[in-house]
Motif scaffolding. Structure first.
Motif, PDB file in Angstrom:
ATOM      1  N   HIS A  53      29.980  58.073  41.000  1.00 44.16           N
ATOM      2  CA  HIS A  53      28.753  57.377  41.395  1.00 44.16           C
ATOM      3  C   HIS A  53      27.817  57.227  40.201  1.00 44.16           C
ATOM      4  O   HIS A  53      27.231  56.153  39.977  1.00 44.16           O
ATOM      5  CB  HIS A  53      28.072  58.162  42.514  1.00 44.16           C
ATOM      6  CG  HIS A  53      26.807  57.545  42.995  1.00 44.16           C
ATOM      7  ND1 HIS A  53      26.763  56.355  43.677  1.00 44.16           N
ATOM      8  CD2 HIS A  53      25.513  57.951  42.883  1.00 44.16           C
ATOM      9  CE1 HIS A  53      25.516  56.047  43.973  1.00 44.16           C
ATOM     10  NE2 HIS A  53      24.732  56.996  43.494  1.00 44.16           N
ATOM     11  N   SER A  56      28.820  54.527  37.787  1.00 46.24           N
ATOM     12  CA  SER A  56      28.563  53.171  38.279  1.00 46.24           C
ATOM     13  C   SER A  56      27.077  52.818  38.292  1.00 46.24           C
ATOM     14  O   SER A  56      26.712  51.651  38.095  1.00 46.24           O
ATOM     15  CB  SER A  56      29.122  53.016  39.700  1.00 46.24           C
ATOM     16  OG  SER A  56      30.523  53.146  39.708  1.00 46.24           O
ATOM     17  N   HIS A  57      26.216  53.811  38.509  1.00 47.61           N
ATOM     18  CA  HIS A  57      24.806  53.512  38.738  1.00 47.61           C
ATOM     19  C   HIS A  57      23.851  54.117  37.706  1.00 47.61           C
ATOM     20  O   HIS A  57      22.664  53.797  37.721  1.00 47.61           O
ATOM     21  CB  HIS A  57      24.411  53.985  40.139  1.00 47.61           C
ATOM     22  CG  HIS A  57      25.187  53.310  41.228  1.00 47.61           C
ATOM     23  ND1 HIS A  57      24.899  52.042  41.667  1.00 47.61           N
ATOM     24  CD2 HIS A  57      26.264  53.727  41.943  1.00 47.61           C
ATOM     25  CE1 HIS A  57      25.748  51.704  42.624  1.00 47.61           C
ATOM     26  NE2 HIS A  57      26.593  52.701  42.809  1.00 47.61           N
ATOM     27  N   SER A  78      21.261  53.389  43.769  1.00 44.40           N
ATOM     28  CA  SER A  78      21.567  53.297  45.195  1.00 44.40           C
ATOM     29  C   SER A  78      22.314  54.538  45.651  1.00 44.40           C
ATOM     30  O   SER A  78      22.843  55.312  44.846  1.00 44.40           O
ATOM     31  CB  SER A  78      22.406  52.056  45.477  1.00 44.40           C
ATOM     32  OG  SER A  78      23.652  52.132  44.791  1.00 44.40           O
ATOM     33  N   ASP A  79      22.361  54.743  46.956  1.00 42.07           N
ATOM     34  CA  ASP A  79      23.130  55.850  47.521  1.00 42.07           C
ATOM     35  C   ASP A  79      24.621  55.547  47.404  1.00 42.07           C
ATOM     36  O   ASP A  79      25.025  54.384  47.277  1.00 42.07           O
ATOM     37  CB  ASP A  79      22.772  56.040  48.996  1.00 42.07           C
ATOM     38  CG  ASP A  79      21.357  56.550  49.188  1.00 42.07           C
ATOM     39  OD1 ASP A  79      20.845  57.237  48.278  1.00 42.07           O
ATOM     40  OD2 ASP A  79      20.769  56.256  50.247  1.00 42.07           O
ATOM     41  N   PRO A  80      25.457  56.582  47.465  1.00 36.01           N
ATOM     42  CA  PRO A  80      26.902  56.340  47.501  1.00 36.01           C
ATOM     43  C   PRO A  80      27.277  55.484  48.702  1.00 36.01           C
ATOM     44  O   PRO A  80      26.563  55.455  49.706  1.00 36.01           O
ATOM     45  CB  PRO A  80      27.486  57.761  47.622  1.00 36.01           C
ATOM     46  CG  PRO A  80      26.443  58.649  47.037  1.00 36.01           C
ATOM     47  CD  PRO A  80      25.132  58.016  47.409  1.00 36.01           C
ATOM     48  N   ASP A  81      28.409  54.789  48.599  1.00 35.80           N
ATOM     49  CA  ASP A  81      28.826  53.930  49.705  1.00 35.80           C
ATOM     50  C   ASP A  81      29.222  54.775  50.906  1.00 35.80           C
ATOM     51  O   ASP A  81      29.347  55.995  50.836  1.00 35.80           O
ATOM     52  CB  ASP A  81      29.961  53.001  49.270  1.00 35.80           C
ATOM     53  CG  ASP A  81      31.206  53.745  48.820  1.00 35.80           C
ATOM     54  OD1 ASP A  81      31.637  54.705  49.497  1.00 35.80           O
ATOM     55  OD2 ASP A  81      31.764  53.380  47.764  1.00 35.80           O
ATOM     56  N   GLU A  82      29.424  54.103  52.036  1.00 33.58           N
ATOM     57  CA  GLU A  82      29.647  54.796  53.303  1.00 33.58           C
ATOM     58  C   GLU A  82      30.889  55.690  53.265  1.00 33.58           C
ATOM     59  O   GLU A  82      30.859  56.831  53.744  1.00 33.58           O
ATOM     60  CB  GLU A  82      29.771  53.781  54.440  1.00 33.58           C
ATOM     61  CG  GLU A  82      29.887  54.426  55.814  1.00 33.58           C
ATOM     62  CD  GLU A  82      29.879  53.407  56.942  1.00 33.58           C
ATOM     63  OE1 GLU A  82      30.173  53.796  58.085  1.00 33.58           O
ATOM     64  OE2 GLU A  82      29.570  52.219  56.672  1.00 33.58           O
ATOM     65  N   ALA A  83      31.965  55.202  52.685  1.00 38.39           N
ATOM     66  CA  ALA A  83      33.198  55.992  52.628  1.00 38.39           C
ATOM     67  C   ALA A  83      32.994  57.252  51.783  1.00 38.39           C
ATOM     68  O   ALA A  83      33.476  58.334  52.137  1.00 38.39           O
ATOM     69  CB  ALA A  83      34.337  55.149  52.061  1.00 38.39           C
ATOM     70  N   THR A  84      32.274  57.114  50.676  1.00 40.39           N
ATOM     71  CA  THR A  84      32.014  58.273  49.819  1.00 40.39           C
ATOM     72  C   THR A  84      31.128  59.277  50.540  1.00 40.39           C
ATOM     73  O   THR A  84      31.367  60.489  50.476  1.00 40.39           O
ATOM     74  CB  THR A  84      31.353  57.832  48.507  1.00 40.39           C
ATOM     75  OG1 THR A  84      32.237  56.936  47.822  1.00 40.39           O
ATOM     76  CG2 THR A  84      31.070  59.028  47.609  1.00 40.39           C
ATOM     77  N   GLU A  86      30.902  59.765  53.725  1.00 44.27           N
ATOM     78  CA  GLU A  86      31.704  60.434  54.757  1.00 44.27           C
ATOM     79  C   GLU A  86      32.562  61.538  54.146  1.00 44.27           C
ATOM     80  O   GLU A  86      32.720  62.617  54.722  1.00 44.27           O
ATOM     81  CB  GLU A  86      32.576  59.418  55.491  1.00 44.27           C
ATOM     82  CG  GLU A  86      31.790  58.497  56.411  1.00 44.27           C
ATOM     83  CD  GLU A  86      32.685  57.510  57.128  1.00 44.27           C
ATOM     84  OE1 GLU A  86      33.922  57.543  56.892  1.00 44.27           O
ATOM     85  OE2 GLU A  86      32.159  56.712  57.923  1.00 44.27           O
TER      86      GLU A  86
END
Length: 215
Positions: A53, A56-57, A78-84, A86
């Motif tokens: 993360h 990338s950010h 940004s926050d990590p994506d939904e899959a990350t 989870e």
């Protein structure tokens, strides 16, 4: 011998996660928020997810020999994506509430941290201690944050030795959080650039590594 630090690439992340898993093996905060069952594997995967993360950010840097790593995030990351997210929840298991539960916070200094970059993690492999790698990583990270417009860098630590160490280089305590049954967490902030008049930043190794803010 001067340590060589360079920006990390995706190919470095696996080795960098190994470094942090070693550095945080006995760290009070990670021991508190990660279940004992399969702790080493959980810790290593979490570090990999957070490094990915940050790459990338924000940015991640490593020593040339891959014995040390640092990661910072800007305030607008940004926050990590939904899959990350989870997967992070699954790895923390029944201790996820320890990340989310309220803590008794004592503010010791004013200031707006919303514009500050966050030093998410810095660690050195135990075998690499004593070679100045931590200091080189912090100096590199602060310079990169400054080049991207950072005015402040903040961090959190649950090791009181870190508090004394970082104070020598311009960091000041801005708050303290206490959780029942958990380690005390100190919040610190420094003005960028120049934590120290000679441009030297603190050496941070496995025994005094800064925890990820969301390990």
């Amino acid at each position: 011998m001067n340590a060589v630090v360079r920006p990390a690439t995706a190919a470095d992340l696996s080795s960098a996660a190994d470094v942090l898993a070693e550095a945080f093996r006995d760290y009070a905060w990670t021991r508190y928020v990660i279940p004992e069952e399969n702790y080493p594997d959980r810790l290593r995967e979490l570090q990999y997810l957070y490094l990915s993360h940050a790459l990338s950010h924000g940015f991640v840097a490593v020593t040339e020999d891959l014995d040390g790593v640092i990661a910072l995030l800007p305030p607008d990351a940004s926050d990590p994506d939904e899959a990350t997210l989870e997967r992070i929840l699954a790895l923390h298991g029944d201790r996820i509430s320890r990340l989310q539960s309220g803590a008794a916070v004592t503010d010791q200094a004013g200031g707006d941290d919303r514009a500050a970059w966050t030093l998410e993690t810095v660690g050195v492999r135990p075998a690499g201690q004593g070679r100045g790698l931590g200091g080189a990583l912090v100096a590199f990270g602060l310079a990169k944050a400054h080049a991207r417009g950072a005015a402040y860098v903040r961090l959190e630590t649950s090791d009181e030795r870190n508090v004394r160490l970082y104070r020598r280089y311009g960091f000041e305590v801005t708050g303290r959080a206490d959780r029942p049954g958990g380690p005390r967490v100190w919040r610190m902030r420094a003005t960028v650039p120049g934590l120290h008049d000679d441009g030297v930043s603190p050496v941070t190794t496995a025994s005094s590594a800064v925890p990820t803010t969301t390990p």
